[in-house]
Design an enzyme around this catalytic site. Structure first.
Site: not given
Ligand SMILES: *Cc1c(COP(=O)(O)O)cnc(C)c1O
Length: 392
Positions: A133, A218, A247
Site C-alpha cells: 500500500f 516507504d 502521516k
C-alpha cells in the site's frame, strides 16, 4: 447520518461522530469517551492536539502561513535541516500527503535511472511488493495487487513489477538492466501488519547496492517511532537510498510529507522539474519541526518499543481461542481473527461499544496503532476490554 447523504461512499466508517480529541482519547457528540487505537492510521503518534505542536501552529499562524516556493521562508530550511540531521540523509523535498511523496520518490528514481544510471528514456522499471500500500493516485494503484484499488480506474501507468515480500530469490529474478529501484514498506501496514522475515531488510540492502538499484523505503506508516525505532529500517541497520515520510510528520494537525535522499539522487531535480504549491509552507514546516521535537524530547520511539512489547505480550497472554496470529513490532500490532469467528469489522464494532476505537485491515486483522504517548495503565485497561471481546 448526514455524511451518508453528502459524502461520496469511498469509506465505510464505524458509526461514531467524533467532536473532540486529547492525547490518546477522543469524544463523541454525546460525550462518550473512547481510547483511539487507530491514531489516524499512525498519523497521530504524538497524540491528539499535543500542546507543543498546537502552540507551534498557533504561533506560526500569527506570522505567516503560505507563500509558495516562489520565495524562501525561514521555517522550511530549519525543518529540512532537522529532518536530514535526524535521518542522516543529505537532502529532503517537502510535500503534503503520503501519496504525493511516493509519487515524488518514483519520479526521482526514474530520473536518476535515466540521467545517472543510463537507463534509456521511458524504459525504467521499479520493483514493488505484492500486497503493498503506497497510496491512491493512478500511478500508485497501477502497481497495487489489490483488485478493488484498481477496479475501473485504468488505463494504468506501466513500468512496475511486483514480487512477494520476504522472497529474495523472486526479487533477484525481477532485476534487469532497466531496473531503477525497489520500493517497499519495511512492514506492510494496510496489508495487515505483515512483517518480513528477520534479515530481509539487510539482504535487500545488499542486493540493491550490488545491482546499482535504489532502495526506497516507504516509512509513511512505520516511520517516526511507530515500530520502536525512529525508522523501522534501523531494526536491521538497512539505511535505504531514499526514505519516504508522511502521516506523523504533521503531528496529527496538518498534512506534511517528505522524501529524503542523497545529494546524487536529489541532484536530478532542477528548478521547474517538480513541485507543490503547499509543500514546505511555513505553517506545515513549523508543525513538522514541533512534531519531530515531540518524538525526540518525549523519547516516543523508545516508549513504543517498551510499551508495544508489553501490549503484545499481554494480548498473547489472553490466549484467545479466536485469534489466529499476533504480529507486532513496537506499537504496530496486528491481531488476526480466525475466519470461523467472523470478520475483524465485527470485533471493531464490539470494541467501539466498550470505548475502544480501531479499524480492521483486510477482512480478518484488527490493527492497534495507538498514539505513542499511551501509558501502561491505559494499555492495561485496553487489555481488560480485549479479554472480554476476544471471545467466541
Ligand atoms: C497512508 C500511507 C500512504 C498514503 O498516504 P496518504 O497521506 O494517505 O496519501 C502511503 N504509504 C503508506 C505505507 C501508508 O501507510
Amino acid at each position: 447520518m448526514e455524511a451518508e447523504k453528502y459524502s461520496a461512499r469511498n469509506y465505510h466508517p464505524l458509526p461514531v461522530v467524533l467532536v473532540k480529541g486529547e492525547g490518546v482519547w477522543v469524544w463523541d457528540k454525546e460525550g462518550k469517551k473512547y481510547l483511539d487505537m487507530l491514531a489516524a492510521y499512525s498519523a497521530v503518534n504524538q497524540g491528539h492536539r499535543h500542546p507543543h505542536i498546537i502552540k507551534a501552529a498557533m504561533d506560526q499562524m500569527e506570522s505567516i502561513t503560505l507563500i509558495s516556493r516562489a520565495f524562501h521562508n525561514d521555517k522550511m530550511s530549519r525543518f529540512l535541516k532537522m529532518l536530514c540531521e535526524i535521518s542522516g540523509f543529505d537532502k529532503a523535498i517537502p510535500m503534503n500527503t503520503g501519496a504525493e511523496a511516493v509519487e515524488t520518490a518514483i519520479k526521482a528514481a526514474r530520473k536518476w535511472g535515466n540521467k545517472i544510471k543510463g537507463v534509456p528514456a521511458d524504459r525504467a522499471e521499479i520493483i514493488v511488493c505484492d500486497n503493498n500500500f503506497h497510496g491512491r493516485t493512478v500511478t500508485i494503484v497501477s502497481f497495487s495487487t489489490e483488485e478493488q484499488y484498481k477496479d475501473g480506474f485504468g488505463p494504468f501507468t506501466p513500468g512496475f513489477v511486483s514480487v512477494e515480500l520476504g522472497n529474495i530469490e523472486k526479487l533477484e529474478e525481477a532485476i534487469n538492466e532497466n531496473t531503477v529501484a525497489f520500493l517497499v514498506e519495511p512492514i506492510q501496514g494496510e496489508g495487515g501488519v505483515i512483517i518480513p522475515p528477520e534479515g530481509y531488510l539487510k539482504k535487500i540492502r545488499e542486493i540493491t547496492r550490488k545491482n546499482n538499484i535504489l532502495l526506497i523505503f516507504d516509512e509513511i506508516q512505520t516511520g517516526l517511532g511507530r515500530t520502536g525505532k525512529m525508522f523501522a529500517y534501523e531494526h536491521e541497520d538497512a539505511k535505504p537510498d531514499m526514505l519516504i515520510l508522511g502521516k506523523a510528520l504533521g503531528g496529527g494537525v496538518y498534512p506534511v510529507s517528505a522524501v529524503l535522499s542523497s545529494d546524487e539522487v536529489m541532484g536530478v531535480f532542477n528548478p521547474g522539474d517538480h513541485g507543490s504549491t503547499f509543500g514546505g509552507n511555513p505553517l506545515g514546516s513549523a508543525i513538522g519541526i514541533a512534531s519531530l521535537e515531540v518524538l525526540i524530547n518525549e523519547k516516543l520511539p523508545e516508549k513504543a518499543a517498551e510499551l508495544g512489547k508489553y501490549f503484545a505480550d499481554e494480548i498473547k497472554k489472553l490466549d484467545s481461542p479466536i485469534v489466529k496470529e499476533i504480529r507486532a513490532r513496537g506499537l504496530m500490532i496486528g491481531v488476526e481473527i480466525k475466519q470461523e469467528y467472523g470478520t475483524a469489522r465485527k470485533f471493531c464494532e464490539l470494541l467501539m461499544e466498550e470505548g475502544i476505537l480501531c479499524k480492521e485491515t483486510h477482512d480478518q486483522t484488527l490493527r492497534f496503532t495507538p498514539p505513542l504517548v499511551i501509558t501502561k495503565d491505559e494499555i492495561d485497561w485496553a487489555v481488560s476490554v480485549l479479554a472480554e471481546i476476544l471471545q467466541p
